[in-house]
Design an enzyme around this catalytic site. Structure first.
Site, PDB file in Angstrom:
ATOM      1  N   SER A 116       0.839  -1.189   0.000  1.00 54.58           N
ATOM      2  CA  SER A 116       0.000   0.000   0.000  1.00 54.58           C
ATOM      3  C   SER A 116       0.886   1.256   0.000  1.00 54.58           C
ATOM      4  O   SER A 116       1.726   1.419  -0.882  1.00 54.58           O
ATOM      5  CB  SER A 116      -0.943  -0.040   1.211  1.00 54.58           C
ATOM      6  N   ARG A 166     -11.169   6.306  10.997  1.00 51.81           N
ATOM      7  CA  ARG A 166     -10.715   4.911  10.923  1.00 51.81           C
ATOM      8  C   ARG A 166     -11.818   4.003  10.384  1.00 51.81           C
ATOM      9  O   ARG A 166     -11.548   3.092   9.599  1.00 51.81           O
ATOM     10  CB  ARG A 166     -10.277   4.443  12.303  1.00 51.81           C
ATOM     11  N   ASP A 172      -9.197  -6.330  -4.202  1.00 54.29           N
ATOM     12  CA  ASP A 172      -8.755  -5.033  -3.683  1.00 54.29           C
ATOM     13  C   ASP A 172      -9.363  -3.948  -4.568  1.00 54.29           C
ATOM     14  O   ASP A 172      -8.853  -3.633  -5.633  1.00 54.29           O
ATOM     15  CB  ASP A 172      -7.224  -4.962  -3.699  1.00 54.29           C
ATOM     16  N   HIS A 202      -8.135  -5.032   0.170  1.00 55.62           N
ATOM     17  CA  HIS A 202      -6.833  -4.371   0.268  1.00 55.62           C
ATOM     18  C   HIS A 202      -5.987  -4.922   1.410  1.00 55.62           C
ATOM     19  O   HIS A 202      -4.763  -5.014   1.309  1.00 55.62           O
ATOM     20  CB  HIS A 202      -7.042  -2.869   0.447  1.00 55.62           C
ATOM     21  N   ASP A 203      -6.630  -5.314   2.493  1.00 60.12           N
ATOM     22  CA  ASP A 203      -5.901  -5.824   3.658  1.00 60.12           C
ATOM     23  C   ASP A 203      -5.205  -7.155   3.389  1.00 60.12           C
ATOM     24  O   ASP A 203      -4.455  -7.634   4.247  1.00 60.12           O
ATOM     25  CB  ASP A 203      -6.847  -5.994   4.848  1.00 60.12           C
TER      26      ASP A 203
END
Length: 395
Positions: free
Chosen positions: A155, A225, A320, A353-354
């Site tokens: 990322s 967050r 993602d 994405h994680d």
């Protein structure tokens, strides 16, 4: 997060102080700053086996291992870095750096401004990915490392690794960039701005100078967050983990936490607001927005990546949607057009994405194989006994 089997074990951070002024991309400079780092493994005699791990958005220098006083708090990439792991600390000397402007030990908005003796707060200068790379080069100098065997990140960390190949092409042999894009889309910038607006709207933010008021804009930071976390997960992952499950089995006809996904997001937001700094979040998301190496080349990414000399491993994940594979392929195509040595893989993983932080056998095997290649380059096989005898003229 618990340490994994094969962890590097108990580690300790170090702090490096730099007195030389650092000119920043925004036109200002910072004089006298500290960077917190951690190292794992042993630097070889040739100083050729060093690997830099660049931090992701809310990560730090604590890449692997645990602290003696916090044995349950393993490094954020502990599953990737360690003895026998894809980035094998039995073979490589690994360095993690906490970036300038962060809130985990390096000089940042919470640090005292030498001019006033009070925390920088909103006066801390905006920094860029390129500024971070320049500070990392100074870390390399301090450690006596002329050239990294590899610079790796996921990322935002992958963007730093890519930037290394452009700013210091002779100081990096390989770039390992995971889950990246060559620049943020308008949608991604929009998500970042909504998150920053949530922070600015918190009455405890005080224009970024909340330290002087003895408060923390926890509500705004928690919402920021939550927004970010939604973008890190895939729809498939969220559906599988939460679906439409209700905490109490029935609708409560109110606005409290009813769905399991709401509970999860609230938990993640509240936990984040306890340890992260709001000014740092503002600063790091803006650095993400600004990253665009092709900007100075009229948007031509091929021209922008022409200075790179490194070998490349790029990895993307099919689910993602924040940095989708099509964006990684833009980088691949530009590098191929420049005749660079590129390995590229799209991993069919459900985690969004994680996924770059999680365990995936195919992903980890790929990274391990690439670092095996790097290790072979550093330690070429010696001639066989027969060949050696022949060279000495023996029968």
């Amino acid at each position: 997060m618990l340490a994994r089997p094969g962890s590097v074990g108990v580690v300790a951070p170090q702090t490096l102080y730099f007195s030389q002024p650092l000119a920043l991309a925004g036109g200002s400079s910072i004089v006298g700053y500290s960077l917190t780092i951690e190292t794992y493994g042993t630097l070889n005699a040739a100083r050729s086996n060093a690997v830099l791990i660049c931090q992701a958005l809310n990560a730090s220098h604590h890449v692997a291992g645990v602290y003696a006083d916090a044995p349950d708090n393993a490094g954020w990439w502990d599953n990737m870095v360690g003895p026998g792991k894809p980035v094998d600390t039995n073979r490589f000397f690994v360095v993690g750096v906490n970036n300038l402007g962060s809130c985990f030990g390096s000089t940042g908005p919470m640090s005292p401004d030498p001019a006033t003796g009070k925390p920088y707060g909103a006066r801390f200068p905006v920094v860029t990915v390129e500024d971070w790379v320049d500070t990392q080069a100074r870390v390399a100098d301090a450690l006596g490392i002329e050239c990294w065997a590899a610079v790796m990140g996921g990322s935002l960390g992958g963007m730093q690794a890519l930037s290394w190949t452009l700013r210091y092409p002779r100081r990096i042999r390989h770039c390992v960039a995971v889950a990246i894009a060559p620049k943020l889309s308008a949608q991604n910038i929009a998500f970042n701005e909504v998150a920053r607006t949530a922070i600015r709207s918190d009455p405890d933010f005080h224009g970024g100078d909340y330290y002087a008021h003895g408060v923390v804009p926890k509500s705004g930071l928690a919402v920021a967050r939550m927004i970010g976390h939604i973008t890190y997960l895939s729809g498939e992952d969220m559906a599988e983990r939460f679906g439409r499950a209700l905490r109490n089995g029935n609708y409560q006809f109110g606005y409290g936490v009813e769905f399991e996904v709401e509970s999860y997001l609230r938990y993640q937001g509240d936990k984040f607001s306890e340890y992260f700094d709001a000014n740092t979040y503002m600063l790091i998301t803006r650095a993400l927005d600004y990253f665009d190496p092709a900007r100075e080349y009229g948007g031509n990414l091929t021209r922008a990546l022409a200075p790179a000399e490194a070998g490349f491993l790029l990895v993307s994940f099919t689910t993602d949607w924040r940095f989708p594979p099509v964006r990684a392929r833009e980088v691949v195509e530009a590098l191929v057009a420049n005749g660079r040595d590129v390995t590229y893989a799209e991993i069919d993983a459900p985690h969004g994405h994680d996924a770059f932080l999680l365990d995936d056998v195919r992903y980890h095997r790929l990274v391990a194989a690439y670092f095996d290649r790097i290790d072979r380059e550093l330690s070429p096989p010696s001639p066989s006994a027969g060949e050696g005898q022949g060279e000495r003229g023996m029968p």
